[in-house]
Design an enzyme around this catalytic site. Sequence first.
Site, PDB file in Angstrom:
ATOM      1  N   LYS A   1       0.842  -1.201   0.000  1.00 17.09           N
ATOM      2  CA  LYS A   1       0.000   0.000   0.000  1.00 17.09           C
ATOM      3  C   LYS A   1       0.877   1.250   0.000  1.00 17.09           C
ATOM      4  O   LYS A   1       1.604   1.511   0.944  1.00 17.09           O
ATOM      5  CB  LYS A   1      -0.899   0.045   1.240  1.00 17.09           C
ATOM      6  CG  LYS A   1      -1.885   1.216   1.180  1.00 17.09           C
ATOM      7  CD  LYS A   1      -2.567   1.509   2.493  1.00 17.09           C
ATOM      8  CE  LYS A   1      -1.854   2.520   3.334  1.00 17.09           C
ATOM      9  NZ  LYS A   1      -1.830   3.895   2.820  1.00 17.09           N
TER      10      LYS A   1
ATOM     11  N   GLY B   1       7.581   4.366   8.194  1.00 17.81           N
ATOM     12  CA  GLY B   1       6.745   5.516   8.509  1.00 17.81           C
ATOM     13  C   GLY B   1       7.087   6.057   9.881  1.00 17.81           C
ATOM     14  O   GLY B   1       8.211   5.869  10.359  1.00 17.81           O
ATOM     15  N   SER B   2       6.113   6.673  10.509  1.00 14.25           N
ATOM     16  CA  SER B   2       6.395   7.334  11.781  1.00 14.25           C
ATOM     17  C   SER B   2       6.519   6.320  12.910  1.00 14.25           C
ATOM     18  O   SER B   2       5.962   5.225  12.861  1.00 14.25           O
ATOM     19  CB  SER B   2       5.278   8.318  12.114  1.00 14.25           C
ATOM     20  OG  SER B   2       4.116   7.603  12.458  1.00 14.25           O
ATOM     21  N   THR B   3       7.258   6.701  13.947  1.00  8.59           N
ATOM     22  CA  THR B   3       7.413   5.845  15.110  1.00  8.59           C
ATOM     23  C   THR B   3       6.059   5.611  15.780  1.00  8.59           C
ATOM     24  O   THR B   3       5.749   4.503  16.225  1.00  8.59           O
ATOM     25  CB  THR B   3       8.424   6.472  16.086  1.00  8.59           C
ATOM     26  OG1 THR B   3       9.723   6.405  15.481  1.00  8.59           O
ATOM     27  CG2 THR B   3       8.468   5.738  17.406  1.00  8.59           C
TER      28      THR B   3
ATOM     29  N   GLY C   1       4.292   3.043  13.825  1.00  7.81           N
ATOM     30  CA  GLY C   1       5.045   1.800  13.986  1.00  7.81           C
ATOM     31  C   GLY C   1       4.701   1.096  15.286  1.00  7.81           C
ATOM     32  O   GLY C   1       4.521  -0.132  15.335  1.00  7.81           O
TER      33      GLY C   1
ATOM     34  N   GLU D   1      10.767   0.499   9.961  1.00  7.36           N
ATOM     35  CA  GLU D   1      11.763   1.534   9.691  1.00  7.36           C
ATOM     36  C   GLU D   1      11.076   2.846  10.013  1.00  7.36           C
ATOM     37  O   GLU D   1      10.211   3.295   9.280  1.00  7.36           O
ATOM     38  CB  GLU D   1      12.205   1.432   8.228  1.00  7.36           C
ATOM     39  CG  GLU D   1      13.577   2.021   7.990  1.00  7.36           C
ATOM     40  CD  GLU D   1      13.494   3.483   7.643  1.00  7.36           C
ATOM     41  OE1 GLU D   1      13.491   4.293   8.598  1.00  7.36           O
ATOM     42  OE2 GLU D   1      13.424   3.807   6.465  1.00  7.36           O
TER      43      GLU D   1
ATOM     44  N   CYS E   1      13.668  10.351   6.907  1.00  7.03           N
ATOM     45  CA  CYS E   1      13.680   9.858   8.282  1.00  7.03           C
ATOM     46  C   CYS E   1      15.082   9.889   8.882  1.00  7.03           C
ATOM     47  O   CYS E   1      15.253  10.031  10.075  1.00  7.03           O
ATOM     48  CB  CYS E   1      13.107   8.452   8.353  1.00  7.03           C
ATOM     49  SG  CYS E   1      13.779   7.385   7.090  1.00  7.03           S
TER      50      CYS E   1
ATOM     51  N   GLU F   1      10.876  14.774  15.873  1.00  6.49           N
ATOM     52  CA  GLU F   1      11.135  14.708  14.445  1.00  6.49           C
ATOM     53  C   GLU F   1      10.244  15.720  13.740  1.00  6.49           C
ATOM     54  O   GLU F   1       9.020  15.653  13.850  1.00  6.49           O
ATOM     55  CB  GLU F   1      10.844  13.293  13.928  1.00  6.49           C
ATOM     56  CG  GLU F   1      11.219  13.124  12.484  1.00  6.49           C
ATOM     57  CD  GLU F   1      10.995  11.702  11.973  1.00  6.49           C
ATOM     58  OE1 GLU F   1       9.982  11.091  12.345  1.00  6.49           O
ATOM     59  OE2 GLU F   1      11.837  11.222  11.186  1.00  6.49           O
TER      60      GLU F   1
END
Lengths: 312, 479, 275
Positions: free
Chosen positions: B183, B235-237, B240, B257, B291, B388
């Site tokens: 996706k 993507g973002s933490t 995740g 990641e 990132c 971030e």
Amino acid sequence: MGNIKTSDVSIEWSSVLEMVHESRIDSVGLNERVSSLATRSIKKDSKLEALNMIVSMCDLTTLEGEDTEGKISQMVAKAIKPNPLDNSVPSVAAVCVYPSLVGIAKEKVQNSNVKVAAVSSYFPSGQVPMESKLLDTKYAIDSGADEIDIVINRKAFLEGDYRKVYDEIVALKEVCQDVHLKTILEVGDLKTYENIRKASLISLAAGSDFIKTSTGKLSVGSSRQACYVMLKSVLDFESETGIKAGIKVAGGIRDAKDAIRYLVMINEEMGSDWLNPELFRFGASSLLDDVLKQIKKLKTGAYQAGYYFPRG
Amino acid sequence: MIDWQYSESIESSDILSIKKKYSNYIGGKFVEPKSKKYINSISPSTEEVLSKVPLSNKQDINSAVNSAREGLEVWSKLTPNQRSRYLFKIARLIQERSREFAVLESLDGGKPIRESRDFDLPQVAANFFYFAGWADKLDLSWATKSLKPYGVVGQIIPWNFPLLMLAWKIAPALATGNTVVLKPAETTPLTALLFAEICEQAGLPSGVVNIVTGDGSTGSLIVNHKDINKIAFTGSTQVGKLIQKSLAGRDVGLTLELGGKAANIVYEDAAIDQAVEGVVNGIFFNQGHVCCAGSRLLLQESIHDQFVKKLEKRMQSLRVGNPLDKNTDIGAINSKEQLDKITSLVNEGVEDGGELFQTQCELPGNGFWFRPTLFTNVQPSYSIAREEIFGPVLTTLTFRTPEEAVEIANNTEYGLSAGVWTEKGSKILWTADRLEAGVVWANTFNKFDPSSPFGGYKESGFGREGGRHGLLSYLKASS
Amino acid sequence: MIDIKKTYKNYVDGKYVRSESGKTYTKELKNEFYELPLTSKKDIRDAVTSSKDGFMKWSSTTPYLRMQILYRLSEMIEGNKESYVELLMDHGLTKQKAIKDIDESIQNIVWFAGLADKWEQMAGNLNPVSEEYFNISHQNPIGVVFSLSGSNISLNDLLMSILPSITVGCSVISYSEENSVLALKFAEDINNSDFPSGSLNILSGKFENVLDDVSKHVEINLVALHKELDNDGLKAIEQNASESVKRVISQPSLEGLSSILPYLETKTVWHPKGT
């Protein structure tokens, strides 16, 4: 060398040494930056101005054993009016000759804006005693040279005797006084970027008005990478001392496209102050013809042949 | 004196025909979503609607996963050499159509054409080439016999390098014998759908690659699908962590990641001019939507003023504008949402007491833009030094000794990347050893290669992508 | 009722310590009756503090030294072989099985000892990147590992839940339920060995008491479950772990190089090649 009087412009040896020791360059990073600068493209309108500017920055050069009065006359005529059919094309900045031909050149330029530059100090090798270099330079100045292009002592430099390199330039600047001093580093002999930076800083500190890449007598002439190292040195020197020094690139700049890339780099890194013949020059023989062709092409839309332009 | 202007040198988009509406790519066919719902994909540089793509629902995900399961039957029966050749073929086709992809990437995502053309696309092809060669050498890759493919892999990718992240995901997954349901991000789905055409062109067996579009809800359907064997997420933490939580107690593999807040340490004995370039590239590459961006500049106190002066001067020459202009250095911020996030963090930085420097460049009218920004006089406690930002915003901190530099660098929950600048070899190795980061760039920054593993320590995720180590993300060690 | 013959304590930071809670539980074997510490949440926190410190010490010793310390451990177990066999038989194993278990244990320690100074050559490599850069991927140990040992009464199984991670330089908190007596006896050998304090802490108790704390503790970098938990237990651990992206592995492969891979973080370093 003994008895050298430090002139106003030259910088104390101790601070020169400090700057020289801080010459740290990463070659891979530098190469990447220089190639990324080459991807800029400029506007068509600006391009014409840029090409005219390149003409005005050219030091039209002949440095051959076969140079004669006739050759110098031809070249000076071309220097004053690079394209006789188009008056909007400016004169070049200077003609550059050997000391023995300065008198003739000076006579031919008359009232034009074209300056006469002489290569001295036993260009291109510089492998003579200092006394001879001083004499060579003094002769050129006495003959009327407006600008002096000297070579650094690469023997001393590569032997690590930076002090000697510096002292010699200081001494030659003493002879020059107000006559513009351009110091040739001969980057093809220095090889590494760090050497180029060291030599740049030594030359600037010793009072050079310009630093110049090459004699044009080696197969390795100027490169945009070497020019980048030099321009960074000039900027750092300016920020230390407030003195704006010039840069001359010579040898290997064959076409207008390449020359524009130099200007883009100067503009991006140094700003428009340096887009000026007082601070940036091209040492050229074949470059000028290509620039003239490109100017005409821009105006007419047609690609040009060399025979439309007079010999220099 | 001339008024020195660069021409607008616009990459032509004629090469490209964008459809008004796209379908999912499932089982080797373009199929309309059973949801019957679509979302718009806009160009962030003009806010113009480029196309619409399916907002896939549960039925759509079911059919994609089922198709990947069927694809696995075919894919696993091919010889490794056959799998290898499909990947080589894909790589070649991408090279052939790379201009088309580059233009679409810049239109849909906002990144400068110079980057999509010279970085993203060459890297995409290189990834397929690299992993193609592994497909028939897995037995030589690791000195262990217990590694087997997971099966059906669900892959969810971000919007910052849309096609490159697809390549990072699909190439190693297929090389190791898995099949995928991928996706793309909600705001940048178009190059993934164009990639589906490449799969068709390559004659890839149906079901091996399935591409479904949608938003976060679609991603969650993939994660929670009971017939998925592994999830790979970039993507973002924050997201995740949610995915890791959703998979708790389930026998589903996971690699993550996630975010980063990389320190870029400049020692006083660095090659300063190259360090300035590296710092600029570290934070302004891809609008800072990276990132592993070097978003925390750690300067040794002795060079702070000199460095900042050079940096500010260099930043002034950055050109912000039309992504399709070859002279553009910084393109559009990817979305309104991201622009708002950057703006609010920067405002917070100013309120906290950070000293703000922004370049004076002109910004286009429509679209989402943000000036290159530098904060000095920042305390490590400020949110701009901890969170971030994912934008062109650099935060400067200072240090006195190497020990202190490492301490500040590691003082974060993230551990994705870091930079070190010094001309002293032993100091590089000393520092690199102590940095808690999956990638350490010494005297360079933001370098990537398909053979070079990428991935984080700590809350920047787990697993590696790229290189021999990247294979392990798609091979399961069976006990 | 037989007399309590032996009281074991947890082994934390190079010392035998009672549970801070004072709580114990008892385990009855064929010939002996043991009183064992019931590890509390506070004990876990103390163990993590010690393990963090132990990690610094252990991971910074040279691979050559780690190899020798591990090999020395095999010598000690060899020397104490009889007492281990006796203890295993007290747990109900046949003599033959007990001897086999200890032999396998020794074999495995020797195998991992020899791996201590080689795994970096097998797990890391130079990467052939396309530009003028030197690029190398090498590994760092992940940090503090919490390892729940399996329920088999086996020194070898206990060791296999510790060796892969400790060999690569992690510090380990080894937690046993069924295996506690064996584990705490093993702690005596660790105490007599050259492992730095905190590099291996050995605890006993009921895992469910500390499950939450272990899986939520941010300074535990990885939880390795060598015991099959019910799904609720596993789910709770993994959910808690997600709050800090903690690595959780369940029934990991113990085969060859695969056994150490989960305990490694790959670090890739780039540097230009120029003049």
